[in-house]
Enzyme design. Structure first.
Site, mmCIF file in Angstrom:
data_model
loop_
_atom_site.group_PDB
_atom_site.id
_atom_site.type_symbol
_atom_site.label_atom_id
_atom_site.label_comp_id
_atom_site.label_asym_id
_atom_site.label_seq_id
_atom_site.Cartn_x
_atom_site.Cartn_y
_atom_site.Cartn_z
ATOM 1 N N ARG A 61 0.807 -1.221 0.000
ATOM 2 C CA ARG A 61 0.000 0.000 0.000
ATOM 3 C C ARG A 61 0.843 1.275 0.000
ATOM 4 O O ARG A 61 0.326 2.365 -0.203
ATOM 5 C CB ARG A 61 -1.021 -0.035 1.141
ATOM 6 C CG ARG A 61 -2.169 -1.004 0.833
ATOM 7 C CD ARG A 61 -3.230 -0.978 1.911
ATOM 8 N NE ARG A 61 -2.750 -1.558 3.145
ATOM 9 C CZ ARG A 61 -2.800 -2.860 3.452
ATOM 10 N NH1 ARG A 61 -3.342 -3.710 2.605
ATOM 11 N NH2 ARG A 61 -2.333 -3.293 4.598
ATOM 12 N N GLU A 98 1.548 -6.345 13.653
ATOM 13 C CA GLU A 98 0.318 -6.422 14.460
ATOM 14 C C GLU A 98 -0.289 -7.823 14.359
ATOM 15 O O GLU A 98 -0.842 -8.335 15.302
ATOM 16 C CB GLU A 98 -0.673 -5.351 13.988
ATOM 17 C CG GLU A 98 -1.774 -5.045 14.980
ATOM 18 C CD GLU A 98 -2.767 -4.019 14.449
ATOM 19 O OE1 GLU A 98 -2.602 -3.530 13.315
ATOM 20 O OE2 GLU A 98 -3.721 -3.724 15.185
HETATM 21 P P1 AMP Z 1 2.909 -2.288 11.875
HETATM 22 O O1 AMP Z 1 4.205 -2.898 11.450
HETATM 23 O O2 AMP Z 1 2.269 -2.986 13.012
HETATM 24 O O3 AMP Z 1 3.040 -0.794 12.096
HETATM 25 O O4 AMP Z 1 1.897 -2.510 10.675
HETATM 26 C C1 AMP Z 1 1.888 -1.686 9.575
HETATM 27 C C2 AMP Z 1 1.625 -2.426 8.290
HETATM 28 O O5 AMP Z 1 0.575 -3.383 8.428
HETATM 29 C C3 AMP Z 1 1.205 -1.458 7.229
HETATM 30 O O6 AMP Z 1 1.839 -1.820 6.021
HETATM 31 C C4 AMP Z 1 -0.288 -1.590 7.131
HETATM 32 O O7 AMP Z 1 -0.677 -1.594 5.793
HETATM 33 C C5 AMP Z 1 -0.623 -2.936 7.795
HETATM 34 N N1 AMP Z 1 -1.621 -2.800 8.873
HETATM 35 C C6 AMP Z 1 -1.412 -3.062 10.185
HETATM 36 N N2 AMP Z 1 -2.509 -2.846 10.925
HETATM 37 C C7 AMP Z 1 -3.449 -2.412 10.057
HETATM 38 C C8 AMP Z 1 -4.810 -1.980 10.199
HETATM 39 N N3 AMP Z 1 -5.422 -1.964 11.401
HETATM 40 N N4 AMP Z 1 -5.460 -1.566 9.101
HETATM 41 C C9 AMP Z 1 -4.840 -1.575 7.900
HETATM 42 N N5 AMP Z 1 -3.577 -1.959 7.679
HETATM 43 C C10 AMP Z 1 -2.882 -2.383 8.743
#
Ligand code: AMP
Length: 176
Positions: A61, A98
Site C-alpha cells: 500500500r 500487528e
Molecule cells: P505495523 O508494522 O504494526 O506498524 O503494521 C503496519 C503495516 O501493516 C502497514 O503496512 C499496514 O498496511 C498494515 N496494517 C497493520 N494494521 C493495520 C490496520 N489496522 N489496518 C490496515 N492496515 C494495517
C-alpha cells in the site's frame, strides 16, 4: 488539507484479516478523484521544501501514493518488497507486526549517501514494519530520513520506537 474529510473516506473493516483487527481500508480514500487530489496536494505541501531525492514505498500500500508523490517532488521512487520479489542483490530485515511476522527487502544499489529519503507507507500500527524499513535505509547512510504515514493508530504507540533523528508525520490519526 481537510483531514476530517479524508477521515470520512477511510473505510473501517472489523475483524479483517483476523478477529480483533480494525482494518483501515484506504482504497475508499483513493477512489474518489477529489479526495485523491486533496491527499496528493497535502502530501506535496508537507515535503516540497525538504530536498527529498528518493521516496521509498513499502509493499504494497506504500506503492500507491509513494510514486505519485515522488513524481510531484521530482524525486525517484524505490520499492521495499516482500522476499523473493526483487531480482538484484538485496538487504533484508525481519520483524514482528500487528498480526504475524514478516521480512522486507531493498535493492543494495537503491540509494546512496547523497540521498534525502522519504519513507512512506499507508499506516502506522505497532511500528514494526517501518522500524525495519528505517534499519534498511540506514545501511545506505543517507543525509536524512523522513517517515510518512497516511494513517496512525495512536493507541498502539508505534511512534515511540523511532530514534529522535527520524522526522515522522501522519495525516489521519485514530484512537480506538
Ligand atoms: P505495523 O508494522 O504494526 O506498524 O503494521 C503496519 C503495516 O501493516 C502497514 O503496512 C499496514 O498496511 C498494515 N496494517 C497493520 N494494521 C493495520 C490496520 N489496522 N489496518 C490496515 N492496515 C494495517
Amino acid at each position: 488539507m481537510n483531514v476530517s474529510k479524508l477521515r470520512e473516506k477511510v473505510r473501517n473493516i472489523p475483524d479483517f484479516p483476523v478477529k480483533g483487527i480494525q482494518f483501515k481500508d484506504v482504497t475508499t480514500l483513493f477512489k474518489d478523484s477529489a479526495t485523491l487530489k486533496e491527499l496528493s496536494d497535502g502530501l506535496f505541501k508537507m515535503y516540497q521544501n525538504k530536498g527529498i531525492t528518493k521516496v521509498v514505498g513499502i509493499e504494497s500500500r506504500g506503492f500507491i501514493m509513494g510514486p505519485l508523490l515522488a513524481d510531484r517532488l521530482h524525486a525517484g521512487f524505490v520499492p521495499i518488497r516482500k522476499p523473493g520479489k526483487l531480482p538484484a542483490p538485496t538487504f533484508e530485515a525481519t520483524y514482528d507486526k500487528e498480526y504475524g511476522t514478516d521480512t522486507i527487502q531493498i535493492h543494495r544499489d537503491a540509494l546512496d549517501e547523497q540521498d534525502v529519503v522519504l519513507l512512506h507507507d499507508d499506516l502506522l500500527a505497532t511500528g514494526g514494519t517501518m522500524v525495519a524499513a528505517v534499519d534498511l535505509i540506514r545501511k545506505f547512510n543517507p543525509r536524512k530520513i523522513y517517515v510518512n504515514f497516511l494513517i496512525e493508530l495512536e493507541d498502539l504507540k508505534g511512534r515511540k520506537l523511532f530514534d529522535p533523528d527520524i522526522e515522522i508525520e501522519s495525516i489521519i490519526k485514530y484512537n480506538i
